[in-house]
Design a protein around this motif. Structure first.
Motif, PDB file in Angstrom:
ATOM      1  N   HIS A  82      36.616  62.615  48.599  1.00 46.10           N
ATOM      2  CA  HIS A  82      35.558  63.487  48.091  1.00 46.10           C
ATOM      3  C   HIS A  82      35.466  64.784  48.895  1.00 46.10           C
ATOM      4  N   TYR A  83      35.608  64.680  50.192  1.00 39.03           N
ATOM      5  CA  TYR A  83      35.370  65.829  51.055  1.00 39.03           C
ATOM      6  C   TYR A  83      36.627  66.626  51.368  1.00 39.03           C
ATOM      7  N   ASP A  84      37.758  65.955  51.523  1.00 40.34           N
ATOM      8  CA  ASP A  84      38.973  66.630  51.985  1.00 40.34           C
ATOM      9  C   ASP A  84      40.185  65.844  51.490  1.00 40.34           C
ATOM     10  N   ARG A  85      40.456  65.956  50.206  1.00 34.69           N
ATOM     11  CA  ARG A  85      41.484  65.139  49.544  1.00 34.69           C
ATOM     12  C   ARG A  85      42.802  65.137  50.318  1.00 34.69           C
ATOM     13  N   GLY A  86      43.336  63.938  50.502  1.00 35.10           N
ATOM     14  CA  GLY A  86      44.609  63.771  51.177  1.00 35.10           C
ATOM     15  C   GLY A  86      44.510  63.643  52.685  1.00 35.10           C
ATOM     16  N   LYS A  87      43.345  63.920  53.229  1.00 35.17           N
ATOM     17  CA  LYS A  87      43.163  63.821  54.675  1.00 35.17           C
ATOM     18  C   LYS A  87      42.636  62.433  55.032  1.00 35.17           C
ATOM     19  N   PRO A  88      43.065  61.904  56.171  1.00 36.69           N
ATOM     20  CA  PRO A  88      42.590  60.574  56.568  1.00 36.69           C
ATOM     21  C   PRO A  88      41.149  60.608  57.053  1.00 36.69           C
ATOM     22  N   VAL A  89      40.509  59.465  56.970  1.00 30.58           N
ATOM     23  CA  VAL A  89      39.247  59.259  57.677  1.00 30.58           C
ATOM     24  C   VAL A  89      39.700  58.852  59.076  1.00 30.58           C
ATOM     25  N   GLU A  90      39.640  59.777  60.010  1.00 30.55           N
ATOM     26  CA  GLU A  90      40.275  59.617  61.322  1.00 30.55           C
ATOM     27  C   GLU A  90      39.870  58.328  62.045  1.00 30.55           C
ATOM     28  N   ALA A  91      38.607  57.967  62.001  1.00 27.00           N
ATOM     29  CA  ALA A  91      38.158  56.758  62.707  1.00 27.00           C
ATOM     30  C   ALA A  91      38.771  55.499  62.100  1.00 27.00           C
ATOM     31  N   ILE A  92      38.953  55.480  60.798  1.00 28.71           N
ATOM     32  CA  ILE A  92      39.583  54.341  60.134  1.00 28.71           C
ATOM     33  C   ILE A  92      41.082  54.340  60.432  1.00 28.71           C
ATOM     34  N   LEU A  93      41.701  55.515  60.392  1.00 34.26           N
ATOM     35  CA  LEU A  93      43.118  55.622  60.739  1.00 34.26           C
ATOM     36  C   LEU A  93      43.357  55.097  62.149  1.00 34.26           C
ATOM     37  N   LYS A  94      42.515  55.475  63.081  1.00 35.13           N
ATOM     38  CA  LYS A  94      42.658  55.021  64.475  1.00 35.13           C
ATOM     39  C   LYS A  94      42.630  53.492  64.554  1.00 35.13           C
ATOM     40  N   ALA A  95      41.724  52.866  63.819  1.00 36.86           N
ATOM     41  CA  ALA A  95      41.631  51.398  63.823  1.00 36.86           C
ATOM     42  C   ALA A  95      42.892  50.767  63.234  1.00 36.86           C
ATOM     43  N   LEU A 124      49.221  58.358  51.464  1.00 35.30           N
ATOM     44  CA  LEU A 124      48.789  57.572  52.629  1.00 35.30           C
ATOM     45  C   LEU A 124      49.692  57.822  53.832  1.00 35.30           C
ATOM     46  N   ARG A 125      50.990  57.819  53.613  1.00 46.12           N
ATOM     47  CA  ARG A 125      51.930  58.051  54.722  1.00 46.12           C
ATOM     48  C   ARG A 125      51.775  59.460  55.281  1.00 46.12           C
ATOM     49  N   SER A 126      51.590  60.438  54.417  1.00 44.30           N
ATOM     50  CA  SER A 126      51.399  61.819  54.872  1.00 44.30           C
ATOM     51  C   SER A 126      50.121  61.960  55.704  1.00 44.30           C
ATOM     52  N   ALA A 127      49.141  61.122  55.418  1.00 48.89           N
ATOM     53  CA  ALA A 127      47.881  61.139  56.170  1.00 48.89           C
ATOM     54  C   ALA A 127      47.995  60.391  57.500  1.00 48.89           C
ATOM     55  N   GLY A 128      49.130  59.704  57.717  1.00 48.52           N
ATOM     56  CA  GLY A 128      49.346  59.023  58.983  1.00 48.52           C
ATOM     57  C   GLY A 128      49.274  57.513  58.941  1.00 48.52           C
ATOM     58  N   TYR A 129      49.031  56.940  57.761  1.00 52.13           N
ATOM     59  CA  TYR A 129      48.905  55.489  57.651  1.00 52.13           C
ATOM     60  C   TYR A 129      50.261  54.804  57.555  1.00 52.13           C
ATOM     61  N   THR A 130      50.351  53.632  58.152  1.00 49.08           N
ATOM     62  CA  THR A 130      51.441  52.709  57.885  1.00 49.08           C
ATOM     63  C   THR A 130      51.073  52.010  56.582  1.00 49.08           C
ATOM     64  N   VAL A 131      52.013  51.864  55.679  1.00 47.85           N
ATOM     65  CA  VAL A 131      51.747  51.194  54.403  1.00 47.85           C
ATOM     66  C   VAL A 131      52.667  49.983  54.325  1.00 47.85           C
ATOM     67  N   ASP A 132      52.120  48.818  54.687  1.00 47.23           N
ATOM     68  CA  ASP A 132      52.879  47.573  54.602  1.00 47.23           C
ATOM     69  C   ASP A 132      52.737  46.919  53.237  1.00 47.23           C
TER      70      ASP A 132
END
Length: 193
Positions: A82-95, A124-132
């Protein structure tokens, strides 16, 4: 005209109480109004911290042969859609980075359409997430959101995963169980999908 005076006093008191409520809470109470991105991230932070603490404890207790995994919703949970399409929620990414580094798979369950599999994986990968794993709404007629998300969790369990955490922002992300502990981010009474 005592009634008029009482009404005026009551309206004044109500207005005073409304002004005393923080702006983000006022916005959340009005249809169509959402808090700013920074206020939303402030509301997300304690949930993400709780998730990270839980993962530290839970993954340290892992059982031999167990395949632990965290399951995450995508829109306004993993990605700030909603706020910044394609960008990670950094705190969730960190977890999730912590979880992956400590032996847990990072799996996603979304009501996005099956034809979005490749683009969603790339986002998701571009945002920094591992996608298993990525489970989406099937082609054609499909059950509702809760049934799709539950079906995804059951599919992951059938693949041998122990779903230690389920992270989302809507009640439909949690209905039906099949996870050890849920972590719900704010959706402001359904206004933030």
């Amino acid at each position: 005209m005592v009634t008029g005076k009482r009404t005026t006093l009551a309206l004044g008191a109500a207005l005073g109480m409304l002004l005393a409520v923080p702006l983000s809470a006022q916005a959340a109470g009005r249809p169509g109004a959402l808090p700013s991105e920074s206020e939303w991230l402030g509301d997300v932070a304690p949930v993400a911290a709780s998730l990270q603490d839980y993962l530290k404890d839970r993954l340290a207790q892992g059982t031999r042969g167990e395949k632990p995994a965290a399951v995450l919703d995508i829109d306004n949970t993993s990605l700030a859609t909603h706020y910044d399409r394609g960008k990670p929620v950094e705190a969730i990414l960190k977890a999730t980075v912590y979880a992956h580094e400590h032996g847990a798979a990072v799996l996603f369950a979304s009501y996005r359409g099956a034809d979005e599999q490749d683009s969603t994986t790339e986002e998701l990968r571009s945002a920094g997430y591992t996608v298993d794993g990525l489970c989406l709404k099937p082609h054609g007629d499909s059950p509702g959101k809760a049934e799709v998300k539950l079906g995804c969790r059951k599919k992951y369990e059938a693949q041998g995963y122990t779903l230690v955490a389920d992270v989302g922002n809507r009640s439909t992300d949690f209905e039906g169980g099949h996870y050890e502990k849920g972590f719900r981010l704010p959706d402001y009474d359904g206004q933030l999908s």
